[in-house]
Scaffold this active site. Sequence first.
Site: not given
Ligand SMILES: Cc1cc2nc3c(=O)[nH]c(=O)nc-3n(C[C@H](O)[C@H](O)[C@H](O)COP(=O)(O)O)c2cc1C
Length: 372
Positions: A181, A229, A109, A179, A339-340, A176
């Site tokens: 950015y 994204r 990304q 969010h 993600g999580r 990206h």
């Molecule tokens: C620790 C953490 C770091 C994240 N860093 C990014 C990132 O670098 N780029 C991005 O587009 N989203 C980032 N996200 C958002 C995740 O890609 C994802 O959209 C979000 O956690 C929701 O998905 P989940 O509910 O399955 O965790 C991050 C989320 C978490 C929890």
Amino acid sequence: MLTNAVQRAQDILVRPFSLGSLSLPNRVVMAPMTREFSPGGVPGEDVARYYARRAAGGVGLIITEGTYVGHASAGNSARVPHFHGDEALAGWSAVAEAVHREGGRIMPQLWHVGMDRTAGNPPVPDAPRIGPSGIALDGSHAGQEMTRADIDDVVAAYASAAASAEALGFDGVEIHGGHGYLVDQFLWSRTNRRTDGYGGDVARRTRFAAEIVAACRAAVSDDFPISFRLSQWKVNNYQARIAETPQELETVLGLLAEAGADIFHCSTRRFHLPEFEGSDLNLAGWAKKVSGKPAISVGSVGLSNEFLQVFQGEQARVTDIADLLDRMEREEFDLVAVGRALLGDPEWLTKILAGRVDELTPFHVGLVGSLH
Ligand SMILES: Cc1cc2nc3c(=O)[nH]c(=O)nc-3n(C[C@H](O)[C@H](O)[C@H](O)COP(=O)(O)O)c2cc1C
């Protein structure tokens, strides 16, 4: 014996998907997650092993944590990996190799934080904080308005990173664009007050993003996948929107698709929330509908107890896994990012598809502090 829910999850999630040169064995994607385990911007063997564990755990596609493109103002942390420079790229080459060895697919990304460059320890401490209008997410004047030369430099940095990704053997790239950015700061009317061709109505606000996509497209093979994204929400502002209506979304995504984006990764915090009134479609559903391109959905998959209860054979009420599978069966969107839940357990998918939910390591915030 498999429960019906497990069988249904297998039937729906384990379907192949292809996009240009990319072929995936299933529909589950690891969502990009910033981890800050790359001192000096260089991902090491621990980062390679972290991603390889998720590949071994069966996830179809990995989208890496955000990585900084080669522009002095791109980053705000000295521990976020770069996607430029010999040392960082050698580290990424080893990551791609480790993931491929486990049969996985991986895209970096590509990230520029723009006005979010506030934290204490940026990689280039004296580089200016820049954005479309020098306006931070809270509306304050806090940095410099990008010049035309700044814009061209950032666009070129994305293109160079995309070319490196292909040269290193990655399976695609993701820009990206969400969010709050840099790319999103151009898309959002609050942070973009420009009066030149990069600001104004939603089409003009999309110009910067479209130039990045087009430059990346020109820098890679025609069939090398480019994911974009996007999100309506911004860091610390969950009410923000770049598109108030489906028509505005169509304008943004139409321009990005025309520029060469192959798939839209629609970042929402909960995949089951409708995006616009009068329809159940979520943002990914709308993206697919208005652009005609495939879409990735995301948001709280696998985190609730109800999700697990269905797998444990409890009453088959409409809970979030059932809702997710229904939406995927209807082809509302094509892929789902996790993600999580995957941060908590690298083997999340394998265990889900085998009905071994008792063995899952659930996510908790403490896990963000380690690279397990
Ligand atoms: C620790 C953490 C770091 C994240 N860093 C990014 C990132 O670098 N780029 C991005 O587009 N989203 C980032 N996200 C958002 C995740 O890609 C994802 O959209 C979000 O956690 C929701 O998905 P989940 O509910 O399955 O965790 C991050 C989320 C978490 C929890």
